[in-house]
Design an enzyme around this catalytic site. Structure first.
Site, PDB file in Angstrom:
ATOM      1  N   LYS A  11       0.831  -1.203   0.000  1.00  0.00           N
ATOM      2  CA  LYS A  11       0.000   0.000   0.000  1.00  0.00           C
ATOM      3  C   LYS A  11       0.868   1.256   0.000  1.00  0.00           C
ATOM      4  CE  LYS A  11      -3.715  -2.234   2.629  1.00  0.00           C
ATOM      5  NZ  LYS A  11      -4.463  -2.254   3.907  1.00  0.00           N
ATOM      6  N   ALA A  40      -1.068   0.824   6.624  1.00  0.00           N
ATOM      7  CA  ALA A  40      -1.265  -0.229   7.621  1.00  0.00           C
ATOM      8  C   ALA A  40      -2.187  -1.306   7.073  1.00  0.00           C
ATOM      9  CB  ALA A  40      -1.856   0.360   8.906  1.00  0.00           C
ATOM     10  N   ASP A  41      -2.039  -2.495   7.615  1.00  0.00           N
ATOM     11  CA  ASP A  41      -2.927  -3.600   7.278  1.00  0.00           C
ATOM     12  C   ASP A  41      -3.153  -4.409   8.548  1.00  0.00           C
ATOM     13  OD1 ASP A  41      -4.188  -5.000   4.801  1.00  0.00           O
ATOM     14  OD2 ASP A  41      -3.396  -6.616   6.055  1.00  0.00           O
ATOM     15  N   THR A  42      -4.407  -4.748   8.824  1.00  0.00           N
ATOM     16  CA  THR A  42      -4.770  -5.440  10.058  1.00  0.00           C
ATOM     17  C   THR A  42      -5.513  -6.726   9.751  1.00  0.00           C
ATOM     18  OG1 THR A  42      -4.947  -3.322  11.223  1.00  0.00           O
ATOM     19  CG2 THR A  42      -6.038  -5.210  12.241  1.00  0.00           C
ATOM     20  N   GLY A  81       0.344  -4.596  10.478  1.00  0.00           N
ATOM     21  CA  GLY A  81       1.610  -4.218   9.869  1.00  0.00           C
ATOM     22  C   GLY A  81       1.553  -2.740   9.547  1.00  0.00           C
TER      23      GLY A  81
END
Length: 190
Positions: A52, A69-71, A106
């Site tokens: 991203k 961010a990635d969750t 992340g």
């Protein structure tokens, strides 16, 4: 210099605004997310947040700071992302019911040639849920855009007995870790 949030998440935007970030630009990444094959949860969220950030870097000036961010939710050696339907949301909540799961986020921070990628993990303890409350919660629509099908900052808080770790990580942006990462690229939130 601008801070660019590479996310369309209203929660992440709200958290950045809560911190008083000036010159915040929202440029959501729109590319297809491609997790690495056979990666664990930490590697997956770090790779996706980096994808991203790199995508959005094409729209940035050299001195801009890009945050992505990635969750995901992790339970029984499986990733629980965002549900694709109300039925899938109900199934996820049924599996989370009465269990402890991990939330992995992340975070990627890019500024010029500096690239930082880290991961935060929190444990979330769910109480036992009954069918009626799962169906009622899913009917609110709240679970449909959230990893694991719940929002700890909304009505989903009614299911959370406790959290070990960063609460904001469970919302999708670990603020303490982000502060540390931003300092490494020369930016102070305070």
């Amino acid at each position: 210099m601008s801070i660019i949030l590479a996310s369309g998440s209203p929660r992440r935007k709200e958290l950045m605004e809560m911190l008083g970030v000036k010159d915040l630009k929202i440029i959501p990444a729109v590319g297809e997310e491609r997790p690495p094959e056979n990666a664990g949860p930490a590697e997956t969220v770090k790779a996706l947040s980096m994808q991203k950030a790199k995508e959005v870097s094409a729209f940035a000036q050299k001195d801009d700071i890009i945050i992505a961010a990635d969750t995901i939710v992790w339970l029984h050696d499986r990733i629980f992302g965002k549900p694709h339907s109300a039925d899938e949301a109900a199934k996820m909540l049924d599996e989370l019911s009465g269990n402890t799961h991990q939330v992995y986020t992340g975070v990627a921070v890019l500024r010029g040639d500096t690239v930082i990628s880290e991961c935060e993990v929190s444990e979330v303890h769910f109480r036992k849920l009954d069918r009626r409350e799962i169906e009622a919660y899913v009917a609110t629509g709240e679970p449909l855009d959230k990893a694991g099908s719940y929002g700890a900052q909304g009505k989903g808080a009614l299911f959370v007995k406790g959290i070990d770790g960063d609460f904001f990580n469970v919302m999708g942006l670990p603020l303490c870790r982000l502060d540390s990462m931003l300092k490494k690229v020369g930016f102070n939130l305070i």
